[in-house]
Design a protein around this motif. Structure first.
Motif, short mmCIF file in Angstrom:
data_model
loop_
_atom_site.label_atom_id
_atom_site.label_comp_id
_atom_site.label_asym_id
_atom_site.label_seq_id
_atom_site.Cartn_x
_atom_site.Cartn_y
_atom_site.Cartn_z
N ASN A 177 1.73 6.54 -7.33
CA ASN A 177 1.06 7.66 -7.05
C ASN A 177 1.30 9.10 -7.08
O ASN A 177 1.55 10.07 -8.11
N GLU A 233 0.56 -0.67 -0.13
CA GLU A 233 -0.28 0.10 -0.24
C GLU A 233 0.59 1.29 0.28
O GLU A 233 0.15 2.63 -0.86
N GLN A 248 -3.85 10.23 3.78
CA GLN A 248 -2.59 10.79 2.85
C GLN A 248 -3.00 10.89 1.65
O GLN A 248 -2.64 12.45 1.68
N SER A 249 -3.76 10.15 1.22
CA SER A 249 -4.43 11.27 -0.49
C SER A 249 -5.54 11.87 0.00
O SER A 249 -5.75 12.72 -0.50
N ILE A 291 -2.91 14.57 -0.25
CA ILE A 291 -2.97 15.75 -1.40
C ILE A 291 -3.68 15.74 -2.17
O ILE A 291 -3.83 16.95 -3.53
N GLU A 292 -5.03 15.75 -1.85
CA GLU A 292 -6.19 16.28 -2.85
C GLU A 292 -6.38 17.85 -2.29
O GLU A 292 -6.83 18.19 -3.28
N TYR A 295 -2.54 13.61 9.28
CA TYR A 295 -1.79 12.32 8.45
C TYR A 295 -0.35 11.89 9.74
O TYR A 295 -0.16 11.38 9.88
N ILE A 341 -3.14 5.65 4.46
CA ILE A 341 -3.14 5.64 3.13
C ILE A 341 -4.33 6.81 2.85
O ILE A 341 -4.04 7.64 2.44
N ILE A 342 -4.96 5.94 3.66
CA ILE A 342 -6.52 7.40 2.84
C ILE A 342 -5.96 8.73 3.45
O ILE A 342 -6.43 9.23 2.98
N LYS A 379 1.30 3.38 -3.31
CA LYS A 379 0.95 5.53 -3.17
C LYS A 379 2.21 6.32 -3.43
O LYS A 379 1.81 7.15 -3.88
#
Length: 454
Positions: A226, A219, A422-423, A426-427, A401, A419-420, A223
């Motif tokens: 990505n 995972e 962290q997403s 980034i968003e 985070y 990871i969620i 990331k």
């Protein structure tokens, strides 16, 4: 060894200083834009061409001086007799007096005798040199009106050039601020990538002691891929921006110095924007042109007066006895169209309608620009609120985070949870970049709408 290190450090410092010196600032780029941009150069040529049109029309007031050199050879009776008269060399013999004095035998009426010398002359040459000057004395104000029209067309070309300059200036400034936002986003994503590297190492260590699973590492690596993909996209966007800046400046640009702060909101009123707006200035100039066109139409009601003068010399040889055979003519002509079936009246009425139409278009343009100003100002206010909110949300996403990263180490949350979060981080970075881009675009659009010096 220390000496070598000092030399290396000094060389590195010189390299960094040289690179910084080569970085193009926004002010330098704006100066280069005026001098090198090809579209601006083309608009400048149009402006110069319009200046020549003014000279071409106003030059008609000075009249025309023409020189004509004729060379002819003919045995046509009318031409030969005319050639002799033109060169002042006609004689009584050219009228056929020889046949009149010695008529053929048996002739009862000498008046019926055909003069052979007159009807069947030999070939004759004519070389005529003529200098003629014509000047209009009064044209019903038509020439002066056309000159005024050409001057205003030149004003339009100047405004077109100024508008292109402002458009290219807008595009260049936007490119610089877009580059600054890209650099900021890349910097933030690189920090996230560094955190992912740390998290990846931490996960590997926890797997080694049995506190994490292989799927957790996968995972994290997914990331990381990505984020690396986003960084590659942003670097590609930077390359495209450099290509576009190079195109605008008509030279290769590889390094720029991005603006250190966000573009500020211009302090300019709606009235000032209307006063400086180039489209409104063009519309006002167009209205003046319609008034001049009305004067051109009304010129048909006036008479026109012109004068001319001419000197000439002719002979059967080139410039033979030029002084003896010289002649002159001077004269004037008055022309007045008294009736044309109402055509002139219809043209004048059409010109009046065009003027009224242009007046309404100028007023419509003002209202349209005021609507655009209100729309842009409202959008900027909304984006400012959005940016302020996104900054707080990004700050919260960063804190969440970091909290989840620490809790993962304590086995309180799963890697998926980390990871969620962290997403989400980034968003928020990407959303903030989009909002800042939107704000920059709107503010620069407002400056461009004003079309004044910033």
């Amino acid at each position: 060894m220390n000496r070598l290190i000092s030399i290396f450090a000094f060389s590195l410092l010189l390299h960094v200083s040289a690179s910084a010196a080569e970085a193009l600032t926004l002010d330098q780029a704006l100066q280069l834009l005026k001098a090198k941009n090809l579209e601006i150069k083309a608009a400048a040529f149009d402006e110069r061409s319009a200046k020549e049109d003014i000279d071409a029309v106003s030059g008609k007031n000075w009249g025309t001086l023409t020189f004509t050199q004729d060379a002819a050879r003919s045995n046509d009776a009318g031409n030969v007799f005319g050639f002799k008269l033109t060169s002042r060399e006609a004689t009584f013999g050219d009228f056929g007096f020889a046949d009149f004095l010695t008529p053929p035998p048996g002739t009862t009426n000498v008046l019926t005798v055909q003069p052979t010398d007159l009807n069947y002359p030999g070939y004759r040459n004519l070389f005529q040199s003529k200098l003629r000057y014509e000047v209009p004395l009064f044209t019903g104000f038509m020439l002066s009106s056309y000159t005024d029209i050409m001057k205003k067309i030149k004003e339009l070309k100047s405004l077109d050039k100024h508008k292109i300059e402002k458009q290219k200036k807008y595009e260049l400034k936007k490119s610089f601020y877009d580059m600054a936002l890209l650099d900021s986003s890349i910097k933030n994503l690189n920090k996230i990538l560094d955190n992912i590297h740390i998290l990846e190492n931490t996960t590997e260590e926890m797997i080694a002691v049995g506190y994490a699973k292989k799927v957790d590492l996968l995972e994290v690596q997914a990331k990381k891929g990505n984020v690396e993909r986003l960084l590659v996209q942003m670097q590609s966007n930077k390359k495209l921006l450099y290509h576009y800046i190079s195109f605008l400046l008509n030279q290769k640009v590889e390094h720029i110095q991005t603006p250190s702060s966000e573009v500020s909101m211009p302090k300019i009123s709606d009235a000032e924007i209307l006063a400086h707006n180039i489209d409104l200035q063009k519309a006002a100039t167009g209205l003046k042109i319609t008034k001049d066109m009305l004067k051109v139409s009304q010129a048909a009601y006036y008479p026109t007066l012109g004068a001319f003068g001419e000197v000439a010399t002719a002979d059967n040889t080139f410039l033979g006895n030029a002084d003896e055979h010289k002649a002159y003519t001077i004269g004037a002509r008055l022309s007045w169209n008294l009736f044309d079936g109402g055509i002139d009246a219809a043209k004048i009425e059409k010109s009046k309608i065009e003027k009224l139409k242009m007046q309404s278009q100028v007023e419509l343009a003002k209202k349209g620009i005021l609507l655009k100003i209100a729309k842009i100002r409202t959008e900027i206010e909304g984006v400012d609120v959005e940016i302020a909110s996104l900054k707080k949300e990004l700050e919260l996403a960063n804190a969440i985070y970091e909290n989840y990263e620490g809790r993962y180490k304590e086995k309180l949350v799963s890697m998926s949870d980390v990871i969620i979060k962290q997403s989400a981080q980034i968003e928020k970075i990407l959303q903030l970049q989009i909002a800042k881009n939107k704000r920059t675009e709107k503010i620069l659009a407002l400056e461009k709408l004003a079309n004044g010096e910033d």
